[in-house]
Design a protein around this motif. Structure first.
Motif, mmCIF file in Angstrom:
data_model
loop_
_atom_site.group_PDB
_atom_site.id
_atom_site.type_symbol
_atom_site.label_atom_id
_atom_site.label_comp_id
_atom_site.label_asym_id
_atom_site.label_seq_id
_atom_site.Cartn_x
_atom_site.Cartn_y
_atom_site.Cartn_z
ATOM 1 N N UNK A 11 0.835 -1.193 0.000
ATOM 2 C CA UNK A 11 0.000 0.000 0.000
ATOM 3 C C UNK A 11 0.871 1.245 0.000
ATOM 4 N N UNK A 12 0.246 2.383 -0.267
ATOM 5 C CA UNK A 12 0.957 3.665 -0.289
ATOM 6 C C UNK A 12 1.087 4.185 1.141
ATOM 7 N N UNK A 13 1.913 3.518 1.924
ATOM 8 C CA UNK A 13 2.050 3.827 3.349
ATOM 9 C C UNK A 13 3.485 4.250 3.651
ATOM 10 N N UNK A 14 3.755 5.540 3.829
ATOM 11 C CA UNK A 14 5.120 6.005 4.080
ATOM 12 C C UNK A 14 5.666 5.581 5.442
ATOM 13 N N UNK A 15 4.790 5.149 6.354
ATOM 14 C CA UNK A 15 5.263 4.673 7.651
ATOM 15 C C UNK A 15 5.829 3.254 7.544
ATOM 16 N N UNK A 16 5.389 2.501 6.547
ATOM 17 C CA UNK A 16 5.821 1.115 6.386
ATOM 18 C C UNK A 16 7.030 0.982 5.481
ATOM 19 N N UNK A 17 7.301 2.020 4.703
ATOM 20 C CA UNK A 17 8.370 1.913 3.707
ATOM 21 C C UNK A 17 8.879 3.314 3.372
ATOM 22 N N UNK A 18 10.210 3.552 3.466
ATOM 23 C CA UNK A 18 10.740 4.878 3.106
ATOM 24 C C UNK A 18 10.467 5.246 1.650
ATOM 25 N N UNK A 144 2.699 -1.098 14.793
ATOM 26 C CA UNK A 144 3.116 0.299 14.591
ATOM 27 C C UNK A 144 3.267 0.652 13.113
ATOM 28 N N UNK A 145 2.720 -0.164 12.238
ATOM 29 C CA UNK A 145 2.987 0.022 10.811
ATOM 30 C C UNK A 145 2.357 1.304 10.245
ATOM 31 N N UNK A 146 1.506 1.973 11.045
ATOM 32 C CA UNK A 146 0.930 3.250 10.608
ATOM 33 C C UNK A 146 1.410 4.427 11.455
ATOM 34 N N UNK A 147 2.591 4.291 12.064
ATOM 35 C CA UNK A 147 3.183 5.442 12.754
ATOM 36 C C UNK A 147 4.707 5.389 12.671
ATOM 37 N N UNK A 148 5.360 6.436 13.131
ATOM 38 C CA UNK A 148 6.813 6.596 12.959
ATOM 39 C C UNK A 148 7.638 5.524 13.647
ATOM 40 N N UNK A 149 7.099 4.908 14.674
ATOM 41 C CA UNK A 149 7.866 3.930 15.446
ATOM 42 C C UNK A 149 8.266 2.724 14.605
ATOM 43 N N UNK A 150 7.496 2.402 13.580
ATOM 44 C CA UNK A 150 7.747 1.196 12.789
ATOM 45 C C UNK A 150 9.146 1.197 12.181
ATOM 46 N N UNK A 151 9.515 2.287 11.560
ATOM 47 C CA UNK A 151 10.835 2.379 10.926
ATOM 48 C C UNK A 151 11.925 2.824 11.888
ATOM 49 N N UNK A 152 11.532 3.416 13.013
ATOM 50 C CA UNK A 152 12.508 4.078 13.886
ATOM 51 C C UNK A 152 12.941 3.253 15.093
ATOM 52 N N UNK A 153 12.031 2.484 15.686
ATOM 53 C CA UNK A 153 12.270 1.993 17.046
ATOM 54 C C UNK A 153 12.344 0.486 17.247
ATOM 55 N N UNK A 154 12.112 -0.310 16.239
ATOM 56 C CA UNK A 154 12.063 -1.757 16.453
ATOM 57 C C UNK A 154 13.368 -2.304 17.027
ATOM 58 N N UNK A 155 13.322 -3.323 17.880
ATOM 59 C CA UNK A 155 14.535 -4.074 18.197
ATOM 60 C C UNK A 155 14.856 -4.994 17.019
ATOM 61 N N UNK A 156 16.076 -5.484 16.948
ATOM 62 C CA UNK A 156 16.447 -6.372 15.846
ATOM 63 C C UNK A 156 17.448 -7.407 16.293
ATOM 64 N N UNK A 157 17.578 -8.433 15.493
ATOM 65 C CA UNK A 157 18.473 -9.538 15.834
ATOM 66 C C UNK A 157 19.944 -9.128 15.731
ATOM 67 N N UNK A 158 20.747 -9.623 16.658
ATOM 68 C CA UNK A 158 22.198 -9.476 16.553
ATOM 69 C C UNK A 158 22.743 -10.592 15.672
ATOM 70 N N UNK A 159 23.959 -10.391 15.187
ATOM 71 C CA UNK A 159 24.592 -11.441 14.403
ATOM 72 C C UNK A 159 24.810 -12.699 15.220
ATOM 73 N N UNK A 160 25.181 -12.532 16.487
ATOM 74 C CA UNK A 160 25.451 -13.689 17.353
ATOM 75 C C UNK A 160 24.199 -14.520 17.585
#
Length: 219
Positions: A11-18, A144-160
């Motif tokens: 969809x045309x959702x700027x919060x989900x995709x830059x 959070x796919x319809x607000x700024x937190x989606x692209x900004x704040x998620x935790x993510x996996x480490x390489x280890x």
């Protein structure tokens, strides 16, 4: 048996995709006019004057827009010294099997999910990973796919943590967030502070050991 849709929308959702796509919907009557011009016929030649409703996607569309799988070729040209496989070369049977959900909703924004985090989640549910398990990381950021937190704040996996799961026999992993690693902003901050290994550590493990992951899961 109950089925769950784990995908998110194109969809045309700027919060989900830059770089969101332009998605347009056309109804049957509108398409009758468009298609009649292309076929050199009258719109009324269609039954009830209606053709087929369609959706069109345009602009800078790339495969990250919706729920998708990153194949080994995405991580680098070689995996463990061999040419990396493309998505069409991955066996379908490896996308079907027992799923294990690791709840990481307690993690701080922009933080890394560690080996200890993964092991604790497994211990809490009294489960031992077996080869070919499909591991899904639940961060809660699909909400959070319809607000700024989606692209900004998620935790993510480490390489280890990613490598530890691979060593347990896991080939396929997934996450309900924009990327498998931490957010771009968090990684870039660390790089500017002098830590060049902060860029895509989970992705780049795929150059060393083959695995694949699904990004932008939902529900």
């Amino acid at each position: 048996m109950k089925f769950y849709d784990l995908s998110v929308y194109w969809e045309s959702n700027p919060f989900a995709e830059p770089w969101p796509p332009k998605v347009e919907f056309s109804n049957s009557t509108e398409e009758a006019v468009k298609l009649a011009q292309k076929l050199d016929i009258n719109p009324n030649d269609f039954q009830d004057g209606q053709a087929l409703a369609v959706e069109s996607v345009s602009a800078e569309v790339f495969t990250h827009v919706g729920t998708h799988c990153d194949a080994p070729i995405h991580f680098g040209p070689t995996t463990a010294g061999q040419p990396s496989r493309t998505i069409d070369e991955l066996p379908l049977e490896e996308f079907y099997g027992d799923g294990v959900i690791l709840d990481m909703r307690h993690k701080e924004p922009r933080s890394g999910i560690t080996v200890e985090d993964v092991q604790k989640a497994l211990s809490d549910m009294e489960y031992t990973i077996k080869p070919k398990d499909i591991v899904l990381i639940m961060t809660g950021y699909d909400k959070h796919i319809y607000n700024e937190a989606y692209l900004r704040d998620q935790p993510g996996m480490t390489g280890e943590a990613t490598e530890w799961l691979i060593d347990q026999g896991v080939k396929l992993m997934g996450i309900d967030a924009y990327t498998f690693d931490r957010p771009f902003g968090a990684m870039v901050e660390d790089v500017k502070a002098g830590n060049k290994s902060a860029l895509f550590p989970a992705h780049f493990i795929g150059r060393k050991k083959e695995y694949y992951h699904i990004e932008k899961l939902g529900n």
